[in-house]
Design an enzyme around this catalytic site. Structure first.
Site, PDB file in Angstrom:
ATOM      1  N   ASP A  71       0.820  -1.217   0.000  1.00 37.05           N
ATOM      2  CA  ASP A  71       0.000   0.000   0.000  1.00 37.05           C
ATOM      3  C   ASP A  71       0.855   1.269   0.000  1.00 37.05           C
ATOM      4  OD1 ASP A  71      -2.562   1.191  -0.051  1.00 37.05           O
ATOM      5  OD2 ASP A  71      -2.510   1.557   2.108  1.00 37.05           O
ATOM      6  N   SER A 131      -7.296   4.792  -0.228  1.00 38.64           N
ATOM      7  CA  SER A 131      -7.504   3.507  -0.894  1.00 38.64           C
ATOM      8  C   SER A 131      -8.981   3.124  -0.827  1.00 38.64           C
ATOM      9  CB  SER A 131      -6.665   2.413  -0.231  1.00 38.64           C
ATOM     10  OG  SER A 131      -5.290   2.725  -0.265  1.00 38.64           O
ATOM     11  N   GLN A 148      -4.955  -1.760  -7.445  1.00 43.04           N
ATOM     12  CA  GLN A 148      -5.557  -0.889  -6.428  1.00 43.04           C
ATOM     13  C   GLN A 148      -6.292   0.259  -7.115  1.00 43.04           C
ATOM     14  OE1 GLN A 148      -3.106   1.875  -3.967  1.00 43.04           O
ATOM     15  NE2 GLN A 148      -3.989   0.811  -2.219  1.00 43.04           N
TER      16      GLN A 148
END
Length: 288
Positions: free
Chosen positions: A202, A226, A276
């Protein structure tokens, strides 16, 4: 031992090891990342740790997560694991993360018994040896001096050709190549390597979607978060070996950016693929 002013590897490895508080229920703490919100990578790593603890003899091959609410880093997080199915070769788990009874995150993961079969991979593009590149974290600390959020230690080293891109307002193509490696030798437990990989996955992936627009991290107009995150584990990996993240952002629209990454080890083996999508909203009326 790593410089604790730059690296918090041991702290993060402890953070990822959840305490079991009931049948298939686990509790984790959080740490401060410069924001009151919980870092998304932490929840990814902790949820994977919880799911793996309920599976015997099978490794994760995919995890699909959705971020529902911002977590509070001052409160513990409870992870409830549902054993959806255990088949002859595959197991499926669903994990819900809760704070104060509210769902902040959900994740589904699939596990597979070891199996041989057809094999091919996308070749890794040629690149510089990471050992010839300047360590990125000291440079990040230098660039963050005097900024609102300041610098927070990280669990791995980051190296790329352009260490200052995080704070640059120059427009560039939406691609990026970053090498990472833990600054210490880790135990052989594959769970800790997988959980730390989920944590690190991430870092910076969504920033790739900002590069064509000349928007830097810390821009007061920028709201970034996110929304969902997927990891496919193709082959075994080690976090104390160099891993190269080949990142790209094929699309941004509707206040969202999509980013992908192929991850290779030091032997040019494709070990994982990431996807993502995140919020990259520019708020109207905020100072530029």
């Amino acid at each position: 031992m790593p410089d604790t002013a730059l690296y918090n590897t041991e702290e993060i490895l402890r953070l990822l090891q959840l305490k079991e508080t009931g049948p298939d229920v686990f509790r984790g703490e959080s740490h401060f990342m410069g924001s009151p919100n919980v870092f998304g990578g932490q929840v990814l790593g902790q949820s994977l740790y919880a799911a793996v603890r309920t599976v015997d003899g099978r490794r994760p091959h995919s995890m699909h997560a959705m971020f529902l609410l911002a977590g509070n880093h001052r409160l513990p997080i409870d992870y409830e694991v549902e054993r959806v199915r255990d088949g002859g070769s595959f197991s499926t788990r669903r994990v819900v993360a809760l704070q104060e009874g509210k769902r902040i995150f959900v994740m589904s993961a699939s596990f597979q018994a070891e199996e041989t079969g057809l094999s091919h991979q996308k070749s890794m593009p040629d690149d510089t040896d990471p050992e010839t590149l300047e360590p990125g974290v000291p440079r990040w600390k230098e660039l963050a001096a005097g900024r609102t959020r300041g610098f927070q230690p990280v669990p791995v080293d980051f190296r790329s050709r352009h260490q200052g891109d995080l704070f640059s307002t120059h427009t560039t193509e939406p691609t990026k190549q970053v090498w990472t490696r833990a600054p210490m030798r880790m135990d052989n437990d594959p769970l800790m390597h997988e959980a730390l990989f989920a944590y690190v996955s991430d870092y910076g992936l969504l920033w790739t979607a900002l590069q064509p627009h000349g928007i830097r991290m810390g821009d007061p107009r920028l709201q970034i978060a996110s929304l969902d995150h997927t990891i496919w584990f193709h082959r075994p990996l080690r976090m104390d070996d160099w891993l190269r993240f080949e990142m790209e952002s094929p699309n941004a629209s509707g206040g969202r950016g999509l980013c992908l990454a192929h991850v290779y080890d030091s032997k040019d083996v494709l070990v994982a693929t990431l996807a993502q999508e995140g919020l990259i909203r520019l708020r109207q009326g905020a100072a530029g």
